[in-house]
Design a protein around this motif. Structure first.
Motif, PDB file in Angstrom:
ATOM      1  N   ILE A 168       0.852  -1.198  -0.176  1.00 45.17           N
ATOM      2  CA  ILE A 168       0.132   0.137  -0.061  1.00 45.17           C
ATOM      3  C   ILE A 168       0.852   1.269   0.037  1.00 45.17           C
ATOM      4  CG2 ILE A 168      -1.790   1.331   1.354  1.00 45.17           C
ATOM      5  CD1 ILE A 168      -2.643  -1.311   2.430  1.00 45.17           C
ATOM      6  N   VAL A 169       0.860   1.935  -1.009  1.00 48.56           N
ATOM      7  CA  VAL A 169       1.697   3.246  -1.259  1.00 48.56           C
ATOM      8  C   VAL A 169       0.711   4.698  -1.288  1.00 48.56           C
ATOM      9  CG1 VAL A 169       3.188   4.606  -2.666  1.00 48.56           C
ATOM     10  CG2 VAL A 169       3.151   1.850  -2.561  1.00 48.56           C
ATOM     11  N   TYR A 170       1.050   5.374  -0.049  1.00 47.40           N
ATOM     12  CA  TYR A 170       0.089   6.494  -0.097  1.00 47.40           C
ATOM     13  C   TYR A 170       0.673   7.641  -0.304  1.00 47.40           C
ATOM     14  CZ  TYR A 170      -3.351   9.896   1.906  1.00 47.40           C
ATOM     15  OH  TYR A 170      -4.369  10.884   1.992  1.00 47.40           O
ATOM     16  N   VAL A 171       0.470   8.743  -1.394  1.00 45.93           N
ATOM     17  CA  VAL A 171       1.160  10.017  -1.520  1.00 45.93           C
ATOM     18  C   VAL A 171       0.168  10.975  -1.280  1.00 45.93           C
ATOM     19  CG1 VAL A 171       1.944  11.221  -3.256  1.00 45.93           C
ATOM     20  CG2 VAL A 171       2.298   8.831  -3.438  1.00 45.93           C
ATOM     21  N   GLU A 172       0.433  11.569  -0.169  1.00 48.24           N
ATOM     22  CA  GLU A 172      -0.571  12.846   0.457  1.00 48.24           C
ATOM     23  C   GLU A 172      -0.439  13.898  -0.580  1.00 48.24           C
ATOM     24  OE1 GLU A 172      -2.969  13.867   1.600  1.00 48.24           O
ATOM     25  OE2 GLU A 172      -2.534  13.659   3.687  1.00 48.24           O
ATOM     26  N   SER A 173      -1.919  14.538  -0.742  1.00 48.99           N
ATOM     27  CA  SER A 173      -1.933  15.501  -1.639  1.00 48.99           C
ATOM     28  C   SER A 173      -0.732  16.730  -1.532  1.00 48.99           C
ATOM     29  CB  SER A 173      -3.368  16.181  -1.600  1.00 48.99           C
ATOM     30  OG  SER A 173      -3.463  17.193  -2.500  1.00 48.99           O
ATOM     31  N   ILE A 174      -0.519  17.463  -2.695  1.00 48.72           N
ATOM     32  CA  ILE A 174       0.319  18.258  -2.524  1.00 48.72           C
ATOM     33  C   ILE A 174      -0.386  19.853  -1.917  1.00 48.72           C
ATOM     34  CG2 ILE A 174      -0.467  19.620  -4.891  1.00 48.72           C
ATOM     35  CD1 ILE A 174       2.994  19.633  -3.559  1.00 48.72           C
ATOM     36  N   CYS A 175      -1.627  19.894  -1.720  1.00 49.75           N
ATOM     37  CA  CYS A 175      -2.531  20.908  -1.127  1.00 49.75           C
ATOM     38  C   CYS A 175      -2.321  20.809   0.488  1.00 49.75           C
ATOM     39  CB  CYS A 175      -3.631  21.048  -1.558  1.00 49.75           C
ATOM     40  SG  CYS A 175      -4.689  19.772  -1.046  1.00 49.75           S
ATOM     41  N   ARG A 176      -1.984  19.670   0.986  1.00 46.82           N
ATOM     42  CA  ARG A 176      -1.617  19.502   2.423  1.00 46.82           C
ATOM     43  C   ARG A 176      -0.436  19.868   2.837  1.00 46.82           C
ATOM     44  NH1 ARG A 176      -6.309  18.784   5.215  1.00 46.82           N
ATOM     45  NH2 ARG A 176      -7.879  18.027   3.712  1.00 46.82           N
ATOM     46  N   GLU A 178       0.418  21.847   6.073  1.00 48.43           N
ATOM     47  CA  GLU A 178       0.472  21.574   7.583  1.00 48.43           C
ATOM     48  C   GLU A 178      -0.319  20.463   8.265  1.00 48.43           C
ATOM     49  OE1 GLU A 178       2.468  23.546   9.113  1.00 48.43           O
ATOM     50  OE2 GLU A 178       2.835  24.986   7.649  1.00 48.43           O
ATOM     51  N   ARG A 179      -1.293  19.826   7.588  1.00 49.13           N
ATOM     52  CA  ARG A 179      -1.760  18.876   8.319  1.00 49.13           C
ATOM     53  C   ARG A 179      -2.338  17.747   7.419  1.00 49.13           C
ATOM     54  NH1 ARG A 179      -7.155  21.515  10.992  1.00 49.13           N
ATOM     55  NH2 ARG A 179      -7.138  22.588   9.222  1.00 49.13           N
ATOM     56  N   LEU A 180      -2.372  16.484   7.804  1.00 51.57           N
ATOM     57  CA  LEU A 180      -2.894  15.290   6.784  1.00 51.57           C
ATOM     58  C   LEU A 180      -4.435  15.537   6.451  1.00 51.57           C
ATOM     59  CD1 LEU A 180      -0.865  12.378   8.408  1.00 51.57           C
ATOM     60  CD2 LEU A 180      -0.194  13.921   6.428  1.00 51.57           C
ATOM     61  N   SER A 181      -4.742  14.953   5.455  1.00 53.90           N
ATOM     62  CA  SER A 181      -6.297  14.831   5.221  1.00 53.90           C
ATOM     63  C   SER A 181      -6.571  13.496   6.251  1.00 53.90           C
ATOM     64  CB  SER A 181      -6.264  14.222   3.807  1.00 53.90           C
ATOM     65  OG  SER A 181      -5.659  13.169   3.417  1.00 53.90           O
ATOM     66  N   LEU A 182      -7.999  13.516   6.119  1.00 60.23           N
ATOM     67  CA  LEU A 182      -8.692  12.517   7.154  1.00 60.23           C
ATOM     68  C   LEU A 182      -7.955  10.949   6.521  1.00 60.23           C
ATOM     69  CD1 LEU A 182     -10.412  11.474   9.241  1.00 60.23           C
ATOM     70  CD2 LEU A 182     -12.235  11.421   7.584  1.00 60.23           C
ATOM     71  N   SER A 183      -8.104  10.903   5.276  1.00 59.27           N
ATOM     72  CA  SER A 183      -7.595   9.476   4.784  1.00 59.27           C
ATOM     73  C   SER A 183      -6.201   9.531   5.140  1.00 59.27           C
ATOM     74  CB  SER A 183      -7.848   9.443   3.312  1.00 59.27           C
ATOM     75  OG  SER A 183      -9.004   9.529   2.906  1.00 59.27           O
ATOM     76  N   SER A 191      -0.167   2.221   5.672  1.00 58.98           N
ATOM     77  CA  SER A 191       0.468   1.933   4.475  1.00 58.98           C
ATOM     78  C   SER A 191       1.688   1.419   4.652  1.00 58.98           C
ATOM     79  CB  SER A 191       0.417   3.225   3.770  1.00 58.98           C
ATOM     80  OG  SER A 191       1.057   4.323   4.563  1.00 58.98           O
ATOM     81  N   ASP A 192       2.408   0.993   3.575  1.00 59.14           N
ATOM     82  CA  ASP A 192       3.732   0.443   3.868  1.00 59.14           C
ATOM     83  C   ASP A 192       4.674   1.517   3.337  1.00 59.14           C
ATOM     84  OD1 ASP A 192       3.429  -2.653   3.844  1.00 59.14           O
ATOM     85  OD2 ASP A 192       2.057  -2.248   2.470  1.00 59.14           O
ATOM     86  N   TYR A 193       4.355   2.232   2.412  1.00 65.91           N
ATOM     87  CA  TYR A 193       4.864   3.678   2.348  1.00 65.91           C
ATOM     88  C   TYR A 193       4.235   4.861   2.209  1.00 65.91           C
ATOM     89  CZ  TYR A 193       8.485   0.230   0.556  1.00 65.91           C
ATOM     90  OH  TYR A 193       9.353  -0.821   0.514  1.00 65.91           O
ATOM     91  N   PHE A 194       4.527   5.815   2.959  1.00 66.14           N
ATOM     92  CA  PHE A 194       3.468   7.089   3.094  1.00 66.14           C
ATOM     93  C   PHE A 194       4.447   8.100   2.680  1.00 66.14           C
ATOM     94  CE2 PHE A 194       1.495  10.540   5.053  1.00 66.14           C
ATOM     95  CZ  PHE A 194       0.222  10.112   5.241  1.00 66.14           C
ATOM     96  N   PHE A 195       4.055   8.911   1.392  1.00 66.58           N
ATOM     97  CA  PHE A 195       4.756   9.974   0.995  1.00 66.58           C
ATOM     98  C   PHE A 195       4.075  11.373   1.234  1.00 66.58           C
ATOM     99  CE2 PHE A 195       6.323   6.362  -1.594  1.00 66.58           C
ATOM    100  CZ  PHE A 195       7.542   6.387  -1.764  1.00 66.58           C
ATOM    101  N   VAL A 196       4.942  12.059   1.887  1.00 68.19           N
ATOM    102  CA  VAL A 196       4.483  13.744   1.964  1.00 68.19           C
ATOM    103  C   VAL A 196       5.175  14.643   1.050  1.00 68.19           C
ATOM    104  CG1 VAL A 196       3.577  13.433   3.957  1.00 68.19           C
ATOM    105  CG2 VAL A 196       6.009  14.068   3.882  1.00 68.19           C
ATOM    106  N   GLN A 197       4.731  15.765   0.509  1.00 68.28           N
ATOM    107  CA  GLN A 197       5.213  16.603  -0.307  1.00 68.28           C
ATOM    108  C   GLN A 197       5.714  18.047   0.179  1.00 68.28           C
ATOM    109  OE1 GLN A 197       3.656  16.147  -4.419  1.00 68.28           O
ATOM    110  NE2 GLN A 197       1.891  15.273  -3.593  1.00 68.28           N
ATOM    111  N   LYS A 204       6.320  16.318  11.408  1.00 65.09           N
ATOM    112  CA  LYS A 204       5.410  16.034  12.451  1.00 65.09           C
ATOM    113  C   LYS A 204       5.238  14.605  12.202  1.00 65.09           C
ATOM    114  CE  LYS A 204       2.917  20.515  11.932  1.00 65.09           C
ATOM    115  NZ  LYS A 204       1.459  21.107  11.596  1.00 65.09           N
ATOM    116  N   TYR A 205       5.421  13.896  11.222  1.00 65.94           N
ATOM    117  CA  TYR A 205       5.154  12.630  11.048  1.00 65.94           C
ATOM    118  C   TYR A 205       6.278  11.755  10.422  1.00 65.94           C
ATOM    119  CZ  TYR A 205       0.221  14.415  11.002  1.00 65.94           C
ATOM    120  OH  TYR A 205      -0.650  15.096  11.603  1.00 65.94           O
ATOM    121  N   PRO A 206       7.122  11.201  11.443  1.00 69.86           N
ATOM    122  CA  PRO A 206       8.519  10.685  10.974  1.00 69.86           C
ATOM    123  C   PRO A 206       8.310   9.667  10.460  1.00 69.86           C
ATOM    124  CG  PRO A 206       7.919  10.449  13.478  1.00 69.86           C
ATOM    125  CD  PRO A 206       7.033  11.364  12.919  1.00 69.86           C
ATOM    126  N   LYS A 207       7.354   8.569  10.215  1.00 70.37           N
ATOM    127  CA  LYS A 207       7.516   7.678   9.495  1.00 70.37           C
ATOM    128  C   LYS A 207       7.250   7.951   7.943  1.00 70.37           C
ATOM    129  CE  LYS A 207       4.447   3.980   7.976  1.00 70.37           C
ATOM    130  NZ  LYS A 207       2.956   3.316   8.190  1.00 70.37           N
TER     131      LYS A 207
END
Length: 215
Positions: A168-176, A178-183, A191-197, A204-207
């Motif tokens: 499971i690979v999750y890529v958080e939206s570019i518009c996020r 300061e805070r993550l979306s609810l999903s 998720s196995d891989y969690f990407f932020v932009q 805030k989210y070291p993983k």
């Protein structure tokens, strides 16, 4: 009374999600790598509007080894299918046709109440489980639409039952910024891989994994 029942059901759902993740971590093989022997089957969850635009930009940058490609959209989404077909039509001729489009009930509409969204999410899960068992992708790729939560839960279920290990690979939206979306808040733990932009989210989210802008 109905609102309290909805909150209770939501609490139970969260417990189920974390329990499934715990079992999944215990059961999964540490050396699992999809695509070792060839192509990688990928299931892509496309939301509406900006979510679809971002995930299709990401799909456009992936190599032809990601096939077949299975796209999942909400049954009330009227525009994403055309965007998906436009992207697929732009691929090399030998790679065209290696995709399918599937619809599932939307788990949560915009501004839908928390209590009622519990029931719609469970309804979406009932459709997601047989779909994932049928397709059995190697990778599940998503970027935030509510539809991705029941699909990821169904993917975890396959791993727990020993039917298929799905990354499971999750890529958080570019518009996020300061805070993550609810999903994102839910799938950060699943998720196995969690990407932020944005680096602020990485702090805030070291993983999470920060590689700059990816879409």
């Amino acid at each position: 009374m109905a609102a309290l029942f909805g909150v209770f059901c939501g609490f139970i759902l969260i417990i189920v999600l974390f329990t499934l993740r715990l079992f999944f971590v215990v059961r999964k093989g540490s050396g699992y790598r999809p695509g070792k022997k060839g192509s990688v089957s990928v299931l892509v969850v496309a939301g509406s509007g900006g979510h679809t635009t971002e995930i299709l930009r990401l799909m456009g940058s992936l190599s032809e080894s990601y096939c077949p490609r299975h796209y999942v959209i909400a049954d009330t989404d009227k525009m994403s299918e055309d965007k998906i077909r436009t992207l697929e039509a732009s691929k090399k001729q030998q790679d065209q046709g290696n995709f399918t489009i599937h619809r599932v009930p939307r788990s949560r509409e915009v501004r839908q109440s928390w209590s009622s969204s519990v029931f719609t999410t469970m309804n979406a899960l009932l459709y997601s489980v047989p779909l994932l068992f049928n397709l059995q992708p190697d990778v599940l790729l998503c970027n935030g639409p509510g539809t991705c939560v029941p699909l990821c839960l169904a993917g975890l279920l396959l791993g727990i039952l020993g039917a298929k290990k799905i990354l499971i690979v999750y890529v958080e939206s570019i518009c996020r910024v300061e805070r993550l979306s609810l999903s994102g808040k839910i799938l950060y733990h699943l998720s196995d891989y969690f990407f932020v932009q944005w680096p602020s989210l990485k702090d805030k989210y070291p993983k999470s994994i920060y590689l700059g802008r990816v879409v």
